[in-house]
Design a protein around this motif. Structure first.
Motif, mmCIF file in Angstrom:
data_model
loop_
_atom_site.group_PDB
_atom_site.id
_atom_site.type_symbol
_atom_site.label_atom_id
_atom_site.label_comp_id
_atom_site.label_asym_id
_atom_site.label_seq_id
_atom_site.Cartn_x
_atom_site.Cartn_y
_atom_site.Cartn_z
ATOM 1 N N ILE A 103 1.595 5.657 -14.546
ATOM 2 C CA ILE A 103 1.318 4.539 -13.654
ATOM 3 C C ILE A 103 0.221 3.689 -14.250
ATOM 4 C CG2 ILE A 103 0.548 3.875 -11.354
ATOM 5 C CD1 ILE A 103 1.716 6.421 -10.302
ATOM 6 N N LYS A 104 0.508 2.410 -14.417
ATOM 7 C CA LYS A 104 -0.503 1.526 -15.002
ATOM 8 C C LYS A 104 -1.514 1.118 -13.948
ATOM 9 C CE LYS A 104 2.050 -2.776 -14.233
ATOM 10 N NZ LYS A 104 2.636 -3.948 -14.826
ATOM 11 N N ALA B 72 5.539 0.967 -10.960
ATOM 12 C CA ALA B 72 4.551 1.269 -9.931
ATOM 13 C C ALA B 72 4.239 0.027 -9.105
ATOM 14 C CB ALA B 72 3.273 1.798 -10.584
ATOM 15 N N ALA B 73 3.963 0.257 -7.825
ATOM 16 C CA ALA B 73 3.634 -0.846 -6.930
ATOM 17 C C ALA B 73 2.566 -0.384 -5.947
ATOM 18 C CB ALA B 73 4.880 -1.314 -6.165
ATOM 19 N N ALA B 74 1.856 -1.332 -5.380
ATOM 20 C CA ALA B 74 0.766 -1.018 -4.457
ATOM 21 C C ALA B 74 1.325 -0.746 -3.066
ATOM 22 C CB ALA B 74 -0.240 -2.164 -4.423
ATOM 23 N N ILE B 75 2.038 0.391 -2.959
ATOM 24 C CA ILE B 75 2.671 0.768 -1.696
ATOM 25 C C ILE B 75 2.365 2.228 -1.401
ATOM 26 C CG2 ILE B 75 4.817 0.934 -0.410
ATOM 27 C CD1 ILE B 75 6.016 -1.125 -2.275
ATOM 28 N N PHE B 76 1.893 2.462 -0.199
ATOM 29 C CA PHE B 76 1.512 3.797 0.273
ATOM 30 C C PHE B 76 2.379 4.152 1.469
ATOM 31 C CE2 PHE B 76 -1.027 5.998 3.553
ATOM 32 C CZ PHE B 76 -1.410 7.154 2.884
ATOM 33 N N TYR C 136 3.324 7.675 -3.016
ATOM 34 C CA TYR C 136 3.217 6.286 -3.455
ATOM 35 C C TYR C 136 4.606 5.836 -3.875
ATOM 36 C CZ TYR C 136 -1.500 8.156 -4.163
ATOM 37 O OH TYR C 136 -2.692 8.800 -4.010
ATOM 38 N N SER C 137 4.949 4.634 -3.512
ATOM 39 C CA SER C 137 6.260 4.106 -3.867
ATOM 40 C C SER C 137 6.220 3.393 -5.200
ATOM 41 C CB SER C 137 6.750 3.127 -2.801
ATOM 42 O OG SER C 137 6.999 3.777 -1.583
ATOM 43 N N THR C 138 7.321 3.492 -5.904
ATOM 44 C CA THR C 138 7.582 2.560 -6.987
ATOM 45 C C THR C 138 8.498 1.489 -6.419
ATOM 46 O OG1 THR C 138 9.474 3.862 -7.690
ATOM 47 C CG2 THR C 138 7.388 4.302 -8.797
#
Length: 538
Positions: free
Chosen positions: A3-4, A287-291, A507-509
């Motif tokens: 994950i970057k 990767a994305a900013a999703i929880f 965490y979602s991608t």
């Protein structure tokens, strides 16, 4: 999964004496300017929960539309970095007092000028207690805001048509970074004549606008066309955007496979192991900013006080997140280690108390027994979710693990649509646990904490309240050094691990794909495609 990380240097610029987000900025490196077409792009979406008023929209379905038809002071590029949009400059010397200059000559799609008043009036409307806006919490930092009575944001002052100032109650490290979120969008003066009617046919200032009367066909689709007067970095390279509201992710995926949909940002569970083989370089997993989580409010029987804390901890430890992310999601999710996201600067896997997320069936049974000693369990444990969002498989898997590891009756409680379940949650009429998740509004740790768990926050669906947690958030915001701010936010998470106002899951991608007829498809830091960059063969 690797994950970057996204660096958020803009927060650090809030230090005293620094000029923040000043001057014009260029578009993202992937800009396709000059490659525009007149063809309309189609994509998937959800029926918004409410009329499209920026300060009363805090869910993904409506947010996707608002971000397309409005332009705020700043926007975020694919990596989450802020760039000026309507703003000419945002300046501060102390991270508490800001001078905001907007570009002159900008207009809403009804011909009204975009002025300093367009922002100040919209923010005051959003903050006013009696207007009961879901995103009013975002104005809490501005002097004059009140949770107790109607009051004007006295910290906002008009200097001239294109300049206004903002005075915060205290220095706050990430205020400039928030200003691309929809709660801070401007409104035309005509909106205040009838805000509900405006929300049904909103007038914005962004890259797109509604395609005339009847553009929003409820529970079916919303049709957007290019706003010819928008001249910012997000200028549309296509002829419009048709957002289709699908009843299921499977239906959307079938349309993509059949060539009837151009861009899809949510692959159904059943296709996660095959979609990349099928679409090849027309697919993405990033990767994305999703929880993702689910919330068990204190008000539910057996979940108040110490008994509730023990039961939440038991539930958390009874869930084998690694198994679910592997079997249900084919490795396209990552088990949670905190309440934020690995792509946000300051993320840590070493917060004290995080071991409550570790699967341990024996420890879970022991915690449940301790809760039973306070008050014996009775009833069924249910998790509500929207059936149109592809959640049934994981909810059923979690319910089965709770049955097996705690010996209780557990099941999912489906609602047909996202709007229906969100209405029950916000009205507080829901009497079960419920699925929750957070797609970041702006790339900062605080955004995963304050809006969801702070006392009285607009997205605090479980009505959680902890004074010590609130205090640490306030201390973190007051820091002008990013590292020092993040340290406070990590300390605040220690309290969350003890109380578990929500049960972190994973965490979602972003898993998406697109048809052969479109090019220049890029998914942003928050999982939403940059629709304005997409081009299509005529």
């Amino acid at each position: 999964m690797k994950i970057k990380r996204i660096g958020v240097a803009a927060i650090a610029l809030a230090a005293a004496g620094v000029l923040v987000l000043t001057g014009c900025t260029s578009g993202s490196p992937e800009s396709t300017e000059g490659a525009s077409s007149t063809a309309v792009i189609s994509t998937n979406g959800n029926e918004p929960q409410n009329p499209l008023v920026p300060t009363n929209t805090n869910e993904v379905g409506g947010g996707k539309i608002l971000d397309s038809i409005f332009a705020g002071l700043v926007y975020y590029d694919a990596e989450g970095a802020p760039h000026n949009d309507v703003a000419e400059s945002i300046e501060t010397e102390d991270a508490q007092n800001y001078t905001i200059k907007i570009k002159s000559g900008l207009k809403f799609t009804n011909g009204e000028d975009v002025t300093a008043n367009s922002f100040v009036d919209a923010w005051n409307y959003g903050a006013l207690l009696s207007n009961e806006q879901l995103s009013s919490y975002f104005f809490e930092s501005i002097e004059g805001f009140s949770y107790d009575e109607d009051s004007e944001l006295t910290g906002l002052e008009i200097v001239d048509d294109t300049t206004f100032t903002v005075k915060l109650k205290q220095p706050e490290s990430d205020f400039p970074l928030r200003l691309g979120y929809s709660a801070f969008f401007p409104l035309p003066a005509s909106a205040f004549d009838d805000m509900e009617a405006f929300g049904e046919n909103p007038v914005g200032n962004g890259p797109y606008m509604l395609d005339g009367e009847g553009a929003w066909k409820h529970n079916e689709r919303i049709s957007l066309v290019v706003n010819p007067d928008y001249d910012g970095d997000r200028k549309a390279q296509n002829g419009g955007l048709d957002i289709v509201f699908y009843a299921t992710q499977e239906a959307a995926y079938a349309d993509l496979q059949g060539g009837n949909l151009d861009v899809l940002d949510a692959i159904p569970d059943g296709a996660l192991s095959t979609f990349q083989d099928e679409f090849g370089d027309r697919s993405v997993t990033q990767a994305a900013a999703i929880f993702q989580s689910f919330t068990v409010p204190d008000r539910l029987a057996h979940f108040g006080g110490e008994e509730g804390k023990l039961r939440r901890a038991a539930i958390s430890k009874a869930i084998d997140r690694a198994e679910i992310t592997d079997v249900i999601f084919s490795g396209t999710r990552t088990p949670a280690h905190d309440f934020t996201s690995p792509v946000i600067d300051g993320y840590s896997e070493d917060i004290p108390g995080a071991d409550v997320l570790d699967f341990d069936a024996d420890a879970a049974k022991d915690l449940w027994a301790q809760a039973d000693a306070i008050s014996p369990w009775s009833g069924t444990f249910q998790i509500a979710y929207n059936a149109d969002g592809g959640h049934q498989a994981w909810v059923d898997a979690v319910a089965n693990q709770l049955k097996n590891n705690l010996g209780i009756d557990a099941s999912g409680a489906p609602y047909p649509t996202f709007a229906e379940v969100r209405t029950a949650i916000t009205d507080r009429t829901i009497e079960t646990a419920f699925r929750t998740g957070w797609q970041a509004d702006y790339p900062a740790l605080f955004n995963f904490l304050g809006p969801i768990y702070a006392t009285g926050a607009g997205s605090n669906d479980g009505d959680y309240s902890n004074a010590e947690f609130d205090g640490l958030l306030k201390e973190g915001l007051a820091e002008t050094d990013l590292a020092a701010a993040n340290e406070k936010f990590q300390q605040a998470q220690e309290i969350l691990f003890a109380d578990l106002p929500a049960i972190p899951l994973w965490y979602s991608t972003v898993n998406g794909a697109w048809s052969q007829s479109v090019e220049n498809v890029q998914f942003g830091w928050n999982s939403v495609p940059l629709y304005y960059e997409v081009t299509k063969s005529e």
